[in-house]
Design a protein around this motif. Structure first.
Motif, mmCIF file in Angstrom:
data_model
loop_
_atom_site.group_PDB
_atom_site.id
_atom_site.type_symbol
_atom_site.label_atom_id
_atom_site.label_comp_id
_atom_site.label_asym_id
_atom_site.label_seq_id
_atom_site.Cartn_x
_atom_site.Cartn_y
_atom_site.Cartn_z
ATOM 1 N N MET A 1 1.239 -58.790 -57.944
ATOM 2 C CA MET A 1 -0.202 -58.690 -57.872
ATOM 3 C C MET A 1 -0.764 -58.683 -59.290
ATOM 4 O O MET A 1 -0.220 -58.011 -60.153
ATOM 5 C CB MET A 1 -0.593 -57.406 -57.145
ATOM 6 N N ASN A 2 -1.859 -59.410 -59.506
ATOM 7 C CA ASN A 2 -2.433 -59.509 -60.836
ATOM 8 C C ASN A 2 -3.939 -59.256 -60.775
ATOM 9 O O ASN A 2 -4.735 -60.178 -60.827
ATOM 10 C CB ASN A 2 -2.136 -60.890 -61.433
ATOM 11 N N LEU A 3 -4.337 -57.985 -60.635
ATOM 12 C CA LEU A 3 -5.754 -57.629 -60.649
ATOM 13 C C LEU A 3 -6.180 -57.543 -62.104
ATOM 14 O O LEU A 3 -5.722 -56.670 -62.833
ATOM 15 C CB LEU A 3 -5.981 -56.295 -59.940
ATOM 16 N N SER A 4 -7.032 -58.464 -62.537
ATOM 17 C CA SER A 4 -7.321 -58.560 -63.963
ATOM 18 C C SER A 4 -8.624 -57.890 -64.390
ATOM 19 O O SER A 4 -8.788 -57.557 -65.555
ATOM 20 C CB SER A 4 -7.345 -60.027 -64.384
ATOM 21 N N LYS A 5 -9.585 -57.722 -63.474
ATOM 22 C CA LYS A 5 -10.846 -57.059 -63.821
ATOM 23 C C LYS A 5 -11.647 -56.840 -62.556
ATOM 24 O O LYS A 5 -11.320 -57.391 -61.505
ATOM 25 C CB LYS A 5 -11.656 -57.868 -64.830
ATOM 26 N N ILE A 6 -12.695 -56.075 -62.639
ATOM 27 C CA ILE A 6 -13.608 -55.902 -61.510
ATOM 28 C C ILE A 6 -14.591 -57.064 -61.546
ATOM 29 O O ILE A 6 -15.210 -57.320 -62.575
ATOM 30 C CB ILE A 6 -14.341 -54.556 -61.586
ATOM 31 N N HIS A 7 -14.726 -57.765 -60.455
ATOM 32 C CA HIS A 7 -15.632 -58.912 -60.394
ATOM 33 C C HIS A 7 -17.081 -58.465 -60.246
ATOM 34 O O HIS A 7 -17.968 -58.968 -60.934
ATOM 35 C CB HIS A 7 -15.258 -59.833 -59.233
ATOM 36 N N HIS A 8 -17.341 -57.512 -59.338
ATOM 37 C CA HIS A 8 -18.710 -57.016 -59.162
ATOM 38 C C HIS A 8 -18.681 -55.667 -58.460
ATOM 39 O O HIS A 8 -17.683 -55.268 -57.884
ATOM 40 C CB HIS A 8 -19.566 -58.010 -58.359
ATOM 41 N N ILE A 9 -19.811 -54.995 -58.513
ATOM 42 C CA ILE A 9 -20.070 -53.764 -57.771
ATOM 43 C C ILE A 9 -21.173 -54.105 -56.782
ATOM 44 O O ILE A 9 -22.199 -54.682 -57.177
ATOM 45 C CB ILE A 9 -20.577 -52.634 -58.699
ATOM 46 N N ALA A 10 -21.009 -53.767 -55.506
ATOM 47 C CA ALA A 10 -22.020 -54.052 -54.489
ATOM 48 C C ALA A 10 -22.732 -52.761 -54.098
ATOM 49 O O ALA A 10 -22.087 -51.745 -53.845
ATOM 50 C CB ALA A 10 -21.380 -54.693 -53.270
ATOM 51 N N ILE A 11 -24.066 -52.825 -54.055
ATOM 52 C CA ILE A 11 -24.891 -51.674 -53.692
ATOM 53 C C ILE A 11 -25.837 -52.112 -52.581
ATOM 54 O O ILE A 11 -26.520 -53.131 -52.708
ATOM 55 C CB ILE A 11 -25.714 -51.168 -54.906
ATOM 56 N N ILE A 12 -25.892 -51.340 -51.501
ATOM 57 C CA ILE A 12 -26.874 -51.582 -50.435
ATOM 58 C C ILE A 12 -28.020 -50.607 -50.657
ATOM 59 O O ILE A 12 -27.806 -49.399 -50.777
ATOM 60 C CB ILE A 12 -26.249 -51.368 -49.047
ATOM 61 N N CYS A 13 -29.227 -51.140 -50.723
ATOM 62 C CA CYS A 13 -30.395 -50.299 -50.985
ATOM 63 C C CYS A 13 -31.244 -50.148 -49.720
ATOM 64 O O CYS A 13 -31.168 -50.964 -48.812
ATOM 65 C CB CYS A 13 -31.218 -50.869 -52.130
ATOM 66 N N SER A 14 -32.074 -49.117 -49.687
ATOM 67 C CA SER A 14 -32.937 -48.887 -48.524
ATOM 68 C C SER A 14 -34.275 -49.599 -48.658
ATOM 69 O O SER A 14 -34.890 -49.951 -47.668
ATOM 70 C CB SER A 14 -33.163 -47.388 -48.316
#
Length: 128
Positions: A1-14
């Motif tokens: 497995m080669n996880l190289s970085k975080i691609h994005h953070i997802a936020i659900i807003c109201s």
């Protein structure tokens, strides 16, 4: 497995318009792309942080509430790296954002503090 970085953070807003204003106008994140997904009655807003990082801001009709206490199970908080915590705190306060007192990380000796987004998601600024 080669996880190289975080691609994005997802936020659900109201409230999409309130959160869009907060992340773009108050925090100053650049809009990469905004998409309305008619089949879901939902917006997806891609926001740029620095050179390579992204937040995806989503709206959905009537999303369920989620515990936001920093000690709840799940995502604890989202941390942004800044050059100077004091300067960033002053900029946030000038935009009427409540910010906790600045603390020193007992392990690294770096300054940090917390504030919250419009949905009470804990956000941290951490000195470089």
């Amino acid at each position: 497995m080669n996880l190289s970085k975080i691609h994005h953070i997802a936020i659900i807003c109201s409230n999409y318009q309130v959160s869009k204003h907060f992340y773009t106008e108050i925090l100053g994140l650049k809009i990469i792309q905004e998409t309305y997904r008619e089949s879901r009655d939902s917006y997806k807003l891609d926001l740029q942080i620095g050179e390579n990082d992204q937040i995806e801001l989503f709206s959905f009709p009537n999303p369920p509430a989620r515990p936001t206490s920093p000690e709840s199970c799940g995502l604890r908080h989202l941390a942004f790296q800044v050059d100077n915590v004091e300067v960033t705190v002053n900029q946030l306060r000038l935009r009427d954002v409540e910010v906790e007192p600045i603390r020193i990380d007992e392990i690294t000796g770096k300054k940090f503090t917390f504030f919250r987004d419009p949905d009470d998601l804990p956000l941290e600024i951490y000195e470089k």
